[in-house]
Design a protein around this motif. Structure first.
Motif, mmCIF file in Angstrom:
data_model
loop_
_atom_site.group_PDB
_atom_site.id
_atom_site.type_symbol
_atom_site.label_atom_id
_atom_site.label_comp_id
_atom_site.label_asym_id
_atom_site.label_seq_id
_atom_site.Cartn_x
_atom_site.Cartn_y
_atom_site.Cartn_z
ATOM 1 N N LEU A 20 40.784 -38.374 57.977
ATOM 2 C CA LEU A 20 41.113 -39.790 58.157
ATOM 3 C C LEU A 20 40.376 -40.645 57.125
ATOM 4 C CD1 LEU A 20 40.941 -39.984 62.063
ATOM 5 C CD2 LEU A 20 42.998 -39.922 60.652
ATOM 6 N N GLU A 21 39.104 -40.333 56.918
ATOM 7 C CA GLU A 21 38.329 -41.104 55.948
ATOM 8 C C GLU A 21 38.878 -40.932 54.537
ATOM 9 O OE1 GLU A 21 34.420 -39.621 56.575
ATOM 10 O OE2 GLU A 21 33.986 -40.987 58.264
ATOM 11 N N ARG B 113 35.343 -41.969 64.649
ATOM 12 C CA ARG B 113 34.660 -40.704 64.905
ATOM 13 C C ARG B 113 35.606 -39.755 65.628
ATOM 14 N NH1 ARG B 113 29.209 -41.390 68.017
ATOM 15 N NH2 ARG B 113 28.765 -42.473 66.053
ATOM 16 N N CYS B 114 35.602 -38.506 65.159
ATOM 17 C CA CYS B 114 36.442 -37.493 65.791
ATOM 18 C C CYS B 114 35.568 -36.496 66.529
ATOM 19 C CB CYS B 114 37.279 -36.749 64.750
ATOM 20 S SG CYS B 114 38.635 -37.745 64.072
ATOM 21 N N VAL B 115 35.972 -36.162 67.742
ATOM 22 C CA VAL B 115 35.325 -35.123 68.535
ATOM 23 C C VAL B 115 36.405 -34.108 68.883
ATOM 24 C CG1 VAL B 115 34.042 -34.563 70.616
ATOM 25 C CG2 VAL B 115 33.676 -36.769 69.487
ATOM 26 N N GLY B 116 36.341 -32.940 68.217
ATOM 27 C CA GLY B 116 37.440 -31.991 68.358
ATOM 28 C C GLY B 116 38.695 -32.585 67.753
ATOM 29 N N ASN B 117 39.750 -32.626 68.554
ATOM 30 C CA ASN B 117 40.988 -33.243 68.074
ATOM 31 C C ASN B 117 41.239 -34.583 68.761
ATOM 32 O OD1 ASN B 117 41.549 -32.251 70.607
ATOM 33 N ND2 ASN B 117 43.646 -31.660 70.111
ATOM 34 N N VAL B 118 40.157 -35.255 69.141
ATOM 35 C CA VAL B 118 40.241 -36.565 69.780
ATOM 36 C C VAL B 118 39.567 -37.591 68.886
ATOM 37 C CG1 VAL B 118 39.585 -37.943 71.780
ATOM 38 C CG2 VAL B 118 40.298 -35.576 72.086
ATOM 39 N N LEU B 119 40.222 -38.733 68.705
ATOM 40 C CA LEU B 119 39.698 -39.805 67.868
ATOM 41 C C LEU B 119 39.056 -40.870 68.738
ATOM 42 C CD1 LEU B 119 39.470 -41.437 65.184
ATOM 43 C CD2 LEU B 119 41.765 -42.327 65.666
ATOM 44 N N LEU B 120 37.795 -41.194 68.436
ATOM 45 C CA LEU B 120 37.095 -42.298 69.092
ATOM 46 C C LEU B 120 37.081 -43.469 68.125
ATOM 47 C CD1 LEU B 120 34.040 -40.370 70.605
ATOM 48 C CD2 LEU B 120 36.287 -40.821 71.639
ATOM 49 N N VAL C 290 46.750 -18.747 65.593
ATOM 50 C CA VAL C 290 46.045 -19.039 64.347
ATOM 51 C C VAL C 290 46.425 -18.027 63.278
ATOM 52 C CG1 VAL C 290 43.785 -19.325 63.290
ATOM 53 C CG2 VAL C 290 44.145 -19.981 65.682
ATOM 54 N N PRO C 291 46.864 -18.512 62.105
ATOM 55 C CA PRO C 291 47.215 -17.586 61.018
ATOM 56 C C PRO C 291 45.992 -16.785 60.564
ATOM 57 C CG PRO C 291 48.112 -19.773 60.604
ATOM 58 C CD PRO C 291 47.164 -19.916 61.754
ATOM 59 N N GLU C 292 46.245 -15.610 60.049
ATOM 60 C CA GLU C 292 45.161 -14.752 59.587
ATOM 61 C C GLU C 292 44.415 -15.430 58.425
ATOM 62 O OE1 GLU C 292 44.490 -10.198 57.869
ATOM 63 O OE2 GLU C 292 46.490 -10.896 58.475
ATOM 64 N N GLY C 293 43.109 -15.344 58.476
ATOM 65 C CA GLY C 293 42.288 -15.939 57.429
ATOM 66 C C GLY C 293 41.866 -17.364 57.729
ATOM 67 N N PHE C 294 42.322 -17.937 58.832
ATOM 68 C CA PHE C 294 41.972 -19.309 59.206
ATOM 69 C C PHE C 294 41.340 -19.299 60.593
ATOM 70 C CE2 PHE C 294 45.376 -19.697 56.138
ATOM 71 C CZ PHE C 294 44.936 -20.715 55.302
ATOM 72 N N SER C 295 40.728 -20.416 60.952
ATOM 73 C CA SER C 295 40.119 -20.571 62.269
ATOM 74 C C SER C 295 40.797 -21.731 62.983
ATOM 75 C CB SER C 295 38.612 -20.850 62.128
ATOM 76 O OG SER C 295 38.413 -22.143 61.561
ATOM 77 N N PRO C 296 40.627 -21.830 64.306
ATOM 78 C CA PRO C 296 41.230 -22.959 65.024
ATOM 79 C C PRO C 296 40.777 -24.312 64.476
ATOM 80 C CG PRO C 296 40.516 -21.274 66.563
ATOM 81 C CD PRO C 296 39.998 -20.864 65.220
ATOM 82 N N ASP C 297 39.586 -24.367 63.904
ATOM 83 C CA ASP C 297 39.071 -25.608 63.350
ATOM 84 C C ASP C 297 39.897 -26.084 62.166
ATOM 85 O OD1 ASP C 297 36.941 -27.584 63.563
ATOM 86 O OD2 ASP C 297 36.312 -26.879 61.596
ATOM 87 N N ASP C 298 40.572 -25.154 61.486
ATOM 88 C CA ASP C 298 41.395 -25.522 60.324
ATOM 89 C C ASP C 298 42.732 -26.139 60.722
ATOM 90 O OD1 ASP C 298 39.500 -24.465 58.556
ATOM 91 O OD2 ASP C 298 40.324 -22.435 58.783
ATOM 92 N N LEU C 299 43.058 -26.079 62.008
ATOM 93 C CA LEU C 299 44.386 -26.487 62.445
ATOM 94 C C LEU C 299 44.424 -27.867 63.080
ATOM 95 C CD1 LEU C 299 45.532 -23.100 64.049
ATOM 96 C CD2 LEU C 299 45.660 -23.837 61.666
ATOM 97 N N VAL C 300 43.298 -28.586 63.040
ATOM 98 C CA VAL C 300 43.266 -29.924 63.631
ATOM 99 C C VAL C 300 42.828 -30.943 62.579
ATOM 100 C CG1 VAL C 300 42.782 -29.064 65.956
ATOM 101 C CG2 VAL C 300 40.886 -29.633 64.432
ATOM 102 N N VAL C 301 43.214 -32.190 62.808
ATOM 103 C CA VAL C 301 42.830 -33.286 61.913
ATOM 104 C C VAL C 301 41.393 -33.680 62.202
ATOM 105 C CG1 VAL C 301 43.321 -35.652 61.197
ATOM 106 C CG2 VAL C 301 45.206 -34.110 61.820
ATOM 107 N N ASP D 296 36.292 -47.567 68.016
ATOM 108 C CA ASP D 296 35.823 -48.806 68.627
ATOM 109 C C ASP D 296 35.823 -48.726 70.143
ATOM 110 O OD1 ASP D 296 35.349 -49.969 66.191
ATOM 111 O OD2 ASP D 296 37.281 -50.983 66.095
ATOM 112 N N GLY D 297 35.405 -47.587 70.673
ATOM 113 C CA GLY D 297 35.298 -47.424 72.118
ATOM 114 C C GLY D 297 36.546 -46.900 72.790
ATOM 115 N N ASP D 298 37.675 -46.824 72.082
ATOM 116 C CA ASP D 298 38.919 -46.292 72.642
ATOM 117 C C ASP D 298 39.132 -44.855 72.176
ATOM 118 O OD1 ASP D 298 39.533 -48.704 73.955
ATOM 119 O OD2 ASP D 298 40.441 -49.510 72.126
ATOM 120 N N THR D 299 39.898 -44.090 72.954
ATOM 121 C CA THR D 299 40.148 -42.679 72.661
ATOM 122 C C THR D 299 41.625 -42.467 72.357
ATOM 123 O OG1 THR D 299 38.360 -42.044 74.170
ATOM 124 C CG2 THR D 299 39.911 -40.323 73.523
ATOM 125 N N TYR D 300 41.901 -41.690 71.306
ATOM 126 C CA TYR D 300 43.286 -41.442 70.882
ATOM 127 C C TYR D 300 43.468 -39.973 70.562
ATOM 128 C CZ TYR D 300 43.420 -46.509 70.297
ATOM 129 O OH TYR D 300 43.335 -47.861 70.520
#
Length: 261
Positions: A137-138, A166-173, A121-132, A175-179
Protein backbone atom coordinates in the motif's frame (compact mmCIF):
# COMPACT_ATOMS: atom_id res chain seq x y z
CA UNK A 1 99.14 49.27 -8.36
CA UNK A 2 99.89 52.37 -10.36
CA UNK A 3 101.21 52.25 -13.89
CA UNK A 4 105.00 52.92 -14.02
CA UNK A 5 106.09 56.28 -15.55
CA UNK A 6 102.73 58.04 -14.91
CA UNK A 7 102.48 60.68 -12.19
CA UNK A 8 100.12 59.90 -9.36
CA UNK A 9 96.81 61.81 -9.18
CA UNK A 10 94.68 62.68 -6.18
CA UNK A 11 91.44 60.69 -5.99
CA UNK A 12 88.34 62.10 -7.71
CA UNK A 13 85.88 62.90 -4.96
CA UNK A 14 83.65 65.52 -6.57
CA UNK A 15 81.26 63.11 -8.26
CA UNK A 16 80.93 60.99 -5.15
CA UNK A 17 80.14 64.07 -3.06
CA UNK A 18 77.35 65.03 -5.43
CA UNK A 19 75.94 61.44 -5.29
CA UNK A 20 75.93 61.47 -1.50
CA UNK A 21 74.11 64.78 -1.52
CA UNK A 22 71.45 63.46 -3.88
CA UNK A 23 70.91 60.39 -1.70
CA UNK A 24 70.45 62.63 1.29
CA UNK A 25 67.86 64.75 -0.52
CA UNK A 26 65.90 61.68 -1.66
CA UNK A 27 66.01 60.19 1.83
CA UNK A 28 64.64 63.41 3.27
CA UNK A 29 61.79 63.40 0.79
CA UNK A 30 60.99 59.78 1.65
CA UNK A 31 60.93 60.48 5.38
CA UNK A 32 58.72 63.51 4.83
CA UNK A 33 56.31 61.50 2.67
CA UNK A 34 56.21 58.64 5.19
CA UNK A 35 55.46 61.04 8.01
CA UNK A 36 52.58 62.50 6.01
CA UNK A 37 51.15 59.07 5.19
CA UNK A 38 51.39 57.89 8.79
CA UNK A 39 49.69 61.05 9.93
CA UNK A 40 46.76 60.28 7.63
CA UNK A 41 46.71 56.61 8.69
CA UNK A 42 46.57 57.69 12.33
CA UNK A 43 43.40 59.57 11.59
CA UNK A 44 41.87 56.54 9.84
CA UNK A 45 43.05 53.83 12.23
CA UNK A 46 43.39 54.85 15.88
CA UNK A 47 46.59 53.67 17.51
CA UNK A 48 45.20 53.34 21.06
CA UNK A 49 42.51 50.99 22.34
CA UNK A 50 39.83 53.53 23.40
CA UNK A 51 39.89 55.23 20.02
CA UNK A 52 39.82 51.86 18.25
CA UNK A 53 36.77 50.72 20.26
CA UNK A 54 35.02 53.99 19.52
CA UNK A 55 35.71 53.65 15.79
CA UNK A 56 34.47 50.04 15.72
CA UNK A 57 31.30 50.97 17.59
CA UNK A 58 30.61 53.70 15.07
CA UNK A 59 31.13 51.25 12.23
CA UNK A 60 28.83 48.71 13.91
CA UNK A 61 26.09 51.30 14.31
CA UNK A 62 26.39 52.16 10.65
CA UNK A 63 26.16 48.48 9.67
CA UNK A 64 23.13 47.95 11.93
CA UNK A 65 21.43 50.91 10.32
CA UNK A 66 21.98 49.38 6.88
CA UNK A 67 20.63 46.03 8.08
CA UNK A 68 17.53 47.69 9.52
CA UNK A 69 16.93 49.48 6.25
CA UNK A 70 17.27 46.24 4.26
CA UNK A 71 14.89 44.44 6.62
CA UNK A 72 12.35 47.21 6.19
CA UNK A 73 12.62 46.85 2.41
CA UNK A 74 12.13 43.05 2.66
CA UNK A 75 9.10 43.49 4.93
CA UNK A 76 7.64 45.97 2.47
CA UNK A 77 8.09 43.56 -0.44
CA UNK A 78 6.55 40.69 1.53
CA UNK A 79 3.66 42.94 2.47
CA UNK A 80 3.04 43.76 -1.18
CA UNK A 81 3.02 40.05 -2.08
CA UNK A 82 0.66 39.22 0.78
CA UNK A 83 -1.68 41.97 -0.35
CA UNK A 84 -1.84 40.38 -3.79
CA UNK A 85 -3.10 37.07 -2.29
CA UNK A 86 -6.52 37.38 -0.65
CA UNK A 87 -6.64 36.10 2.92
CA UNK A 88 -9.41 33.66 2.04
CA UNK A 89 -7.34 32.18 -0.79
CA UNK A 90 -4.34 31.76 1.48
CA UNK A 91 -6.53 30.06 4.07
CA UNK A 92 -7.95 27.68 1.44
CA UNK A 93 -4.45 26.82 0.23
CA UNK A 94 -3.38 25.91 3.77
CA UNK A 95 -6.55 23.88 4.31
CA UNK A 96 -5.94 22.01 1.06
CA UNK A 97 -2.32 21.26 1.94
CA UNK A 98 -3.41 19.97 5.37
CA UNK A 99 -6.15 17.83 3.85
CA UNK A 100 -8.89 19.72 5.72
CA UNK A 101 -10.63 20.89 2.56
CA UNK A 102 -12.91 18.52 0.61
CA UNK A 103 -12.00 18.39 -3.09
CA UNK A 104 -13.14 16.61 -6.23
CA UNK A 105 -11.46 16.04 -9.55
CA UNK A 106 -10.29 13.49 -12.12
CA UNK A 107 -7.60 10.95 -11.35
CA UNK A 108 -6.99 7.24 -10.93
CA UNK A 109 -8.10 4.52 -8.55
CA UNK A 110 -5.77 1.64 -7.70
CA UNK A 111 -7.13 -1.57 -6.19
CA UNK A 112 -5.11 -4.32 -4.50
CA UNK A 113 -6.42 -7.64 -3.16
CA UNK A 114 -5.19 -10.98 -1.87
CA UNK A 115 -4.47 -13.97 -4.08
CA UNK A 116 -7.25 -16.55 -4.39
CA UNK A 117 -4.60 -19.26 -3.91
CA UNK A 118 -4.34 -18.74 -0.14
CA UNK A 119 -5.59 -22.30 0.49
CA UNK A 120 -3.37 -23.77 -2.23
CA UNK A 121 0.04 -22.12 -1.93
CA UNK A 122 2.16 -22.54 -5.08
CA UNK A 123 5.45 -24.37 -4.68
CA UNK A 124 8.31 -22.09 -3.71
CA UNK A 125 6.06 -19.51 -2.01
CA UNK A 126 4.61 -19.07 1.47
CA UNK A 127 1.14 -17.96 2.59
CA UNK A 128 2.70 -14.60 3.45
CA UNK A 129 3.41 -14.02 -0.25
CA UNK A 130 -0.27 -14.31 -1.12
CA UNK A 131 -1.63 -11.34 0.83
CA UNK A 132 -1.36 -7.57 0.41
CA UNK A 133 1.01 -6.01 2.91
CA UNK A 134 1.46 -2.55 4.34
CA UNK A 135 4.57 -2.05 2.21
CA UNK A 136 2.51 -2.69 -0.92
CA UNK A 137 0.00 0.00 0.00
CA UNK A 138 2.80 2.40 0.88
CA UNK A 139 4.51 1.70 -2.47
CA UNK A 140 1.39 2.70 -4.37
CA UNK A 141 0.73 5.76 -2.18
CA UNK A 142 4.32 7.02 -2.52
CA UNK A 143 4.29 6.50 -6.27
CA UNK A 144 1.05 8.47 -6.64
CA UNK A 145 2.43 11.34 -4.55
CA UNK A 146 5.56 11.30 -6.71
CA UNK A 147 3.32 11.44 -9.78
CA UNK A 148 1.81 14.73 -8.67
CA UNK A 149 -1.30 13.63 -6.79
CA UNK A 150 -3.12 16.67 -5.42
CA UNK A 151 -5.24 14.72 -2.93
CA UNK A 152 -5.62 11.06 -2.03
CA UNK A 153 -7.90 8.68 -0.17
CA UNK A 154 -7.53 5.11 1.10
CA UNK A 155 -10.80 3.28 1.59
CA UNK A 156 -12.47 6.69 1.34
CA UNK A 157 -10.33 8.21 4.13
CA UNK A 158 -8.39 11.36 3.23
CA UNK A 159 -4.64 10.75 3.39
CA UNK A 160 -2.80 13.46 5.34
CA UNK A 161 0.50 13.81 7.17
CA UNK A 162 -1.11 12.25 10.26
CA UNK A 163 -2.78 9.30 8.50
CA UNK A 164 -1.74 5.97 10.07
CA UNK A 165 -1.86 2.95 7.76
CA UNK A 166 -1.05 -0.41 9.31
CA UNK A 167 -1.63 -3.97 8.19
CA UNK A 168 -2.01 -6.91 10.54
CA UNK A 169 -2.07 -10.09 8.50
CA UNK A 170 -4.52 -9.39 5.71
CA UNK A 171 -6.44 -6.76 7.69
CA UNK A 172 -5.92 -3.03 7.22
CA UNK A 173 -6.06 -0.71 10.24
CA UNK A 174 -6.71 2.85 9.11
CA UNK A 175 -7.27 5.68 11.56
CA UNK A 176 -8.89 3.31 14.03
CA UNK A 177 -11.10 1.52 11.47
CA UNK A 178 -10.58 -2.04 10.18
CA UNK A 179 -10.83 -3.08 6.52
CA UNK A 180 -10.44 -6.24 4.50
CA UNK A 181 -9.32 -6.38 0.85
CA UNK A 182 -9.79 -5.20 -1.76
CA UNK A 183 -7.98 -2.01 -0.79
CA UNK A 184 -8.80 1.05 -2.87
CA UNK A 185 -6.44 4.01 -3.21
CA UNK A 186 -7.84 7.00 -5.15
CA UNK A 187 -5.68 9.95 -6.22
CA UNK A 188 -6.78 13.23 -7.80
CA UNK A 189 -4.44 14.54 -10.46
CA UNK A 190 -3.28 14.06 -14.04
CA UNK A 191 -4.18 10.45 -14.82
CA UNK A 192 -1.36 9.91 -17.33
CA UNK A 193 1.27 11.26 -14.95
CA UNK A 194 -0.07 9.15 -12.10
CA UNK A 195 -0.03 5.97 -14.19
CA UNK A 196 3.50 6.73 -15.38
CA UNK A 197 4.59 7.15 -11.77
CA UNK A 198 3.17 3.73 -10.92
CA UNK A 199 5.07 2.21 -13.84
CA UNK A 200 8.30 3.93 -12.77
CA UNK A 201 8.13 2.78 -9.15
CA UNK A 202 10.49 -0.13 -8.44
CA UNK A 203 8.44 -1.13 -5.37
CA UNK A 204 5.24 -1.30 -7.41
CA UNK A 205 7.03 -3.31 -10.11
CA UNK A 206 8.05 -5.87 -7.47
CA UNK A 207 4.43 -6.17 -6.33
CA UNK A 208 3.37 -6.69 -9.94
CA UNK A 209 5.83 -9.56 -10.21
CA UNK A 210 3.90 -11.29 -7.44
CA UNK A 211 0.70 -10.44 -9.26
CA UNK A 212 1.93 -12.50 -12.19
CA UNK A 213 3.47 -15.24 -10.05
CA UNK A 214 0.83 -15.96 -7.41
CA UNK A 215 -2.27 -14.07 -8.53
CA UNK A 216 -2.21 -11.04 -6.24
CA UNK A 217 -4.79 -8.48 -7.34
CA UNK A 218 -3.86 -5.18 -8.98
CA UNK A 219 -5.91 -2.84 -11.15
CA UNK A 220 -5.69 0.80 -12.22
CA UNK A 221 -8.74 2.65 -13.53
CA UNK A 222 -9.10 6.21 -14.74
CA UNK A 223 -11.88 8.16 -13.04
CA UNK A 224 -13.53 11.35 -14.29
CA UNK A 225 -14.44 12.47 -10.78
CA UNK A 226 -12.99 11.40 -7.46
CA UNK A 227 -14.28 12.75 -4.17
CA UNK A 228 -11.75 13.36 -1.41
CA UNK A 229 -13.51 14.42 1.80
CA UNK A 230 -11.76 16.76 4.20
CA UNK A 231 -10.05 15.22 7.19
CA UNK A 232 -11.82 16.32 10.36
CA UNK A 233 -9.54 14.45 12.75
CA UNK A 234 -7.77 16.07 15.69
CA UNK A 235 -4.53 17.72 14.61
CA UNK A 236 -3.36 18.47 18.16
CA UNK A 237 -0.10 16.88 19.19
CA UNK A 238 -0.10 14.69 22.28
CA UNK A 239 2.48 13.37 24.67
CA UNK A 240 5.18 10.77 24.22
CA UNK A 241 6.10 8.95 27.39
CA UNK A 242 9.26 7.10 28.39
CA UNK A 243 8.34 3.96 30.35
CA UNK A 244 8.68 4.83 34.01
CA UNK A 245 9.46 8.46 33.28
CA UNK A 246 7.69 11.79 32.95
CA UNK A 247 5.80 12.68 29.75
CA UNK A 248 7.75 14.52 27.07
CA UNK A 249 5.91 17.53 25.68
CA UNK A 250 6.07 17.82 21.90
CA UNK A 251 5.86 21.17 20.15
CA UNK A 252 2.43 22.47 19.32
CA UNK A 253 -0.91 22.46 21.12
CA UNK A 254 -1.46 19.57 23.49
CA UNK A 255 -4.45 17.64 24.71
CA UNK A 256 -4.96 15.02 27.40
CA UNK A 257 -1.54 13.65 28.37
CA UNK A 258 -3.18 10.32 29.16
CA UNK A 259 -4.30 9.90 25.57
CA UNK A 260 -2.83 7.37 23.09
CA UNK A 261 0.81 6.62 23.92
Amino acid sequence: MRTPGLPSRPPRVRGRSIGVAMVGVLAGLMFATSASVFAEDTERQPQNLPELVEAEEARLQETNAEVSQLRAEVDALLGEQSAEVPEAAASDALALAAGRLAVTGPGVEVSLWDSPLVQDVPEGFSPDDLVVHQQDLEAVINALWAGGAEAMTVQGHRVTATTLIRCVGNVLLLDGDTYSPPYRIAAIGDADALEDALDDSSAVRIYRQYVDAVGLGFSVTTEDEIEAPGDDGNLSTRYARIPGGDPITLEGPTTDPNGPQ
